[in-house]
Each structure stands twice: as C-alpha cells, then as structure tokens.
Design a protein around this motif. Structure first.
Motif, PDB file in Angstrom:
ATOM      1  N   SER A  47       0.841  -1.165   0.203  1.00 38.19           N
ATOM      2  CA  SER A  47      -0.203  -0.244  -0.348  1.00 38.19           C
ATOM      3  C   SER A  47       0.966   1.746   0.030  1.00 38.19           C
ATOM      4  N   HIS A  48       2.228   0.946   0.353  1.00 35.10           N
ATOM      5  CA  HIS A  48       2.865   2.549   0.202  1.00 35.10           C
ATOM      6  C   HIS A  48       4.387   1.866   0.137  1.00 35.10           C
ATOM      7  N   ALA A  49       4.100   1.174  -1.111  1.00 34.82           N
ATOM      8  CA  ALA A  49       6.057   0.893  -1.296  1.00 34.82           C
ATOM      9  C   ALA A  49       6.922   1.546  -2.397  1.00 34.82           C
ATOM     10  N   SER A  50       8.332   1.206  -2.753  1.00 36.79           N
ATOM     11  CA  SER A  50       9.262   1.543  -2.972  1.00 36.79           C
ATOM     12  C   SER A  50      10.129   0.269  -3.402  1.00 36.79           C
ATOM     13  N   LEU A  51      11.049   0.250  -4.347  1.00 34.63           N
ATOM     14  CA  LEU A  51      11.857  -0.146  -4.554  1.00 34.63           C
ATOM     15  C   LEU A  51      13.418   0.296  -4.594  1.00 34.63           C
ATOM     16  N   VAL A  52      14.369  -0.443  -5.289  1.00 34.01           N
ATOM     17  CA  VAL A  52      15.342  -0.285  -6.521  1.00 34.01           C
ATOM     18  C   VAL A  52      15.881  -0.886  -6.879  1.00 34.01           C
ATOM     19  N   TYR A  53      17.222  -0.912  -7.646  1.00 35.92           N
ATOM     20  CA  TYR A  53      17.377  -1.605  -8.487  1.00 35.92           C
ATOM     21  C   TYR A  53      18.999  -2.516  -8.180  1.00 35.92           C
ATOM     22  N   SER A  54      19.390  -3.268  -8.501  1.00 34.28           N
ATOM     23  CA  SER A  54      20.967  -3.723  -8.423  1.00 34.28           C
ATOM     24  C   SER A  54      21.579  -3.011  -9.059  1.00 34.28           C
ATOM     25  N   ARG A  55      22.877  -3.140  -9.165  1.00 27.10           N
ATOM     26  CA  ARG A  55      23.882  -2.685  -9.620  1.00 27.10           C
ATOM     27  C   ARG A  55      23.306  -3.478 -11.339  1.00 27.10           C
ATOM     28  N   ASP A  56      23.652  -3.722 -11.591  1.00 31.77           N
ATOM     29  CA  ASP A  56      23.199  -4.882 -12.788  1.00 31.77           C
ATOM     30  C   ASP A  56      21.860  -5.048 -13.465  1.00 31.77           C
ATOM     31  N   ALA A  57      21.184  -4.152 -12.416  1.00 34.04           N
ATOM     32  CA  ALA A  57      19.587  -3.979 -12.837  1.00 34.04           C
ATOM     33  C   ALA A  57      18.825  -5.163 -13.267  1.00 34.04           C
ATOM     34  N   ARG A  58      19.443  -6.334 -12.797  1.00 32.83           N
ATOM     35  CA  ARG A  58      18.869  -7.350 -12.957  1.00 32.83           C
ATOM     36  C   ARG A  58      17.691  -7.404 -11.998  1.00 32.83           C
ATOM     37  N   TYR A  59      17.951  -7.670 -10.891  1.00 28.34           N
ATOM     38  CA  TYR A  59      17.299  -7.921  -9.617  1.00 28.34           C
ATOM     39  C   TYR A  59      16.509  -6.719  -8.796  1.00 28.34           C
ATOM     40  N   VAL A  60      15.221  -6.293  -8.408  1.00 23.34           N
ATOM     41  CA  VAL A  60      14.976  -5.419  -7.500  1.00 23.34           C
ATOM     42  C   VAL A  60      14.508  -5.455  -6.241  1.00 23.34           C
ATOM     43  N   TYR A  61      14.473  -4.722  -5.332  1.00 22.89           N
ATOM     44  CA  TYR A  61      13.724  -4.746  -4.270  1.00 22.89           C
ATOM     45  C   TYR A  61      13.541  -4.029  -3.623  1.00 22.89           C
ATOM     46  N   VAL A  62      12.258  -4.408  -3.482  1.00 28.22           N
ATOM     47  CA  VAL A  62      11.122  -3.979  -3.025  1.00 28.22           C
ATOM     48  C   VAL A  62      10.369  -4.114  -2.022  1.00 28.22           C
ATOM     49  N   PHE A  63      10.330  -2.932  -1.268  1.00 25.81           N
ATOM     50  CA  PHE A  63      10.396  -2.448   0.024  1.00 25.81           C
ATOM     51  C   PHE A  63       8.550  -2.113   1.032  1.00 25.81           C
ATOM     52  N   GLY A  64       8.220  -3.059   0.831  1.00 27.92           N
ATOM     53  CA  GLY A  64       6.470  -2.820   2.210  1.00 27.92           C
ATOM     54  C   GLY A  64       6.037  -2.350   2.513  1.00 27.92           C
ATOM     55  N   ARG A  65       4.378  -1.794   2.828  1.00 23.47           N
ATOM     56  CA  ARG A  65       4.367  -1.142   4.246  1.00 23.47           C
ATOM     57  C   ARG A  65       4.895  -2.001   5.176  1.00 23.47           C
TER      58      ARG A  65
END
Length: 392
Positions: free
Chosen positions: A63-81
């Motif tokens: 419901s209030h989420a953001s994410l960042v990419y790994s250095r190689d842009a293969r993975y994302v890290y999703v931060f959830g509420r």
C-alpha cells in the motif's frame, strides 16, 4: 533401422533447440517494474514494446511501496509497508528471496557499490542493513534522539562512498551513515534541523541532501562537500502570509527535479511549484499550478517539468516549460494519477491511474497517448535506468 535412428536424432535435436529458445534472451536496460498495491504484486514491463512481460505476486502489503535496482539491473528490492523486503528477478519474473524485517516500513536504498540494501522503518524505527545477495542482516541502527526517544525514519537516500543520509521525524534530525564497513557503521548526527522532517532526497551527484519540513516553512539542506558547515535552512517562510489548504497527500520530495540552473520542488499546502537556484538555493520563482503538487519531475532533457496532484485534483497532470516558467499543457489521463516515470531518454512518460486500473503511456513530444495497459491499482513505476543513478 538406420532411418528410425536418424528420425530419433532429428527429434531430439528439435527438442533441444526448442528448450534453448525458451525463455528468450533479453537485456534489462529497457525494462521497468510497476507496483500493484492492492494485489501485493509487481508487473515487469518493456519500454520498447509498451507491454507487460511478467507479474510477480506474494510480496505482502504494498500500500506504500518503493523499490531499488541491483547494480546490474537484474534484480529489484521491493520495500513493503509490512516491513518486508522482497528480492525479485525481473528477467526470470520470479521472487527469489523475502524477509520481514520490521513492523512498518516505507522504503529503502542501495549502496554505491551495490553490496548493501538499507531499509528505513517507521516501527520500530531505525535503519537496517542487509547483504544484497542473501538479504542476511548486517547491522541494525536504532533511531534514538539525545534523550533516548525513538523516531520514525524517513527520506533514506544513498550517497557516494557507501554512505546513506536519512531524517528522524520526531527528533528533527538528519543522520549520515557511513556503511563502508557495514558491521561497524559510523553515524554523523545533525540535530535541530527543523520540525518533523517528513521526506528527503539526494541530488543526482550526491552533493546535496534536502529534507522537507512538515512542522516548519522551508527545507533543510546538507552540503556533503562541506559537511562541517552543518545543515542550513533554504526557502524559509515560503508559505507565510498565504492561506494553506488542507493537505490530502504529502508531496514526495523524491519527485523533485533539477532542470538547467533550477530546482523544482512541491510546496506543502499550496497550489504552487517552488523554483530555487540550484547553487545558492535562493527562491527564483513560483509557478501556479492546478492543485497541490505531489511529484514534480523533469524530462531527461530538462526542458519541461511534469506535475501531478493530490486529491481532489489527482485526475490531472500539468507540464511546465522551464525557460518561461509557465504551464503549457494540462492533461486528464485518468483517475488518481499517483506516479510518473520517464523512459531513459524521455520519449515517453508512463503514468499510473490507480482508480482506473491502468497504466497510460504518453508521447512527450505530442502529448498523445501511445498505449494503455491494464494494472491492478497501480502506484509506483520504476524503470531500470535507475540502477546507475544515485539518490534513486
């Protein structure tokens, strides 16, 4: 018998070729990820084809989420509420790791060398550092003021040299965390920066960290090239003498912009975009807009700035021409336009229309809609060019 053997060999070769063809090889440089907040899922999308490639579910409360990419842009890290961090492989379209690390979390960042994922937490507060490969916990930094009282952490941003800056909401402080040795991290604390910093951002070169202040008129700025100078107030009193409106949604400073010689920032409780000189940080102009701005985002060229708005004006997007500081276009692309994201070179902008369950792709040269895609209550849109940028 020989004919049967040849047929069997040919069939085996065809099966082998079919196996090699699936899945298709692709790079990650033109991909993006869209948060589907109500479904607890993300879509993986392609900028080139304007299509969805995969949907990955099981990511908890987004419901209030953001994410960042790994250095190689293969993975994302999703931060959830819900305090979860989910590591998603966007090429394979699958969840590869997930940890519940707090009771209430609103975002995170990744270190400049890509080894450390940092999460900022509302409850119990503080910042936690994780190994980017395994999501193993490396460090837990409580956010306590000088009297030992805990604070919510907001505005976490990466800086050069494996450092992070963040703000403490209740304490009114900005901290800079040196995580080069994550298990022995060092913290520099700047106290009394202003009341209730609610969000923060870092400039794309990592020089400036700016915290928005909910309890004071103005913003707090830290120059990381001259940290000994401490934190100073910029744009002080920008709301004085003006009747502020009810704040239905806080502006997102991560959606600010530097375009040419100016920084464009959303004003709290005003129907204005604030414009500051991006070296002196003195106010240069104000641009009247349709409603209370939430995101104020520049096209990659810097020539134009796009603005979306809080309720009840969140069906509207306006475009500001930077040289004239005038609104030149007003669009009505859908209900509840929550987020915007430009393609890497700015030929298109993607918008999330939460209440219409769709994504809208608009050509930035013509302002025409290229395509609409279905999505379940979409919110944040994050393209993979972010992998190579600080403060994203």
């Amino acid at each position: 018998m020989k004919a049967m053997t040849r047929l069997a060999a040919a069939a085996a070769a065809m099966l082998l070729l079919a196996g090699c063809a699936t899945p298709a090889l692709r790079g990650s440089g033109d991909l993006g990820v869209v948060i589907e907040r109500a479904a607890g899922s993300v879509q993986v999308v392609s900028n080139s084809s304007n299509t969805m490639l995969a949907r990955v579910g099981g990511l908890g409360d987004l419901s209030h989420a953001s994410l960042v990419y790994s250095r190689d842009a293969r993975y994302v890290y999703v931060f959830g509420r819900d305090g979860g961090i989910s590591k998603v492989d966007i090429l394979a379209g699958k969840l590869v790791a997930r940890v519940l690390q707090a009771g209430n979390s609103i975002g995170g960042a990744i270190s400049s060398d890509g080894r450390i994922v940092a999460a900022q937490n509302y409850s119990p507060g503080g910042v936690k550092l994780f190994d980017a490969d395994t999501l193993a916990l490396l460090a837990d930094i409580p956010a306590l003021d000088d009297k030992g009282q805990p604070s919510k952490v907001v505005g976490l941003a990466d800086l050069p040299g494996n450092r992070f800056a963040f703000s403490l909401f209740e304490a009114g402080e900005i901290w800079v965390l040196d995580a080069a040795t994550p298990r022995a991290s060092q913290v520099t604390k700047y106290r009394n920066v202003g009341r209730n910093p609610y969000d923060g951002l870092a400039s794309s070169d990592g020089r400036y960290y700016i915290a928005g202040l909910y309890g004071d008129d103005g913003l707090a700025l830290l120059d990381n090239w001259q940290p000994q100078a401490g934190v100073r107030r910029i744009l002080p009193g920008y709301g004085q003498g003006r009747g502020k409106q009810p704040v239905y949604k806080m502006p997102h400073l991560r959606g600010w912009s530097i375009a040419g010689d100016y920084a464009f920032l959303p004003a709290i409780g005003l129907h204005e975009v604030l414009v500051a000189d991006n070296r002196s940080w003195q106010e240069a102009a104000r641009v009247p807009v349709y409603g209370q701005p939430v995101f104020v985002m520049a096209e990659p060229s810097g020539r134009r700035v796009w603005v979306n708005f809080a309720f009840p004006h969140n069906d509207t997007v306006q475009v500001i021409d930077v040289p004239t500081m005038q609104v030149i276009k007003t669009l009505k692309p859908g209900r509840a336009i929550l987020h915007m994201e430009f393609t890497a070179r700015g030929d298109a902008v993607w918008l999330s229309s939460r209440d219409d369950d769709k994504l809208v792709v608009i050509d930035t040269a013509t302002f025409q809609t290229r395509r609409e895609l279905p999505a379940a209550n979409p919110s944040g849109i994050f393209f993979s060019w972010r992998a190579g940028r600080m403060g994203m």
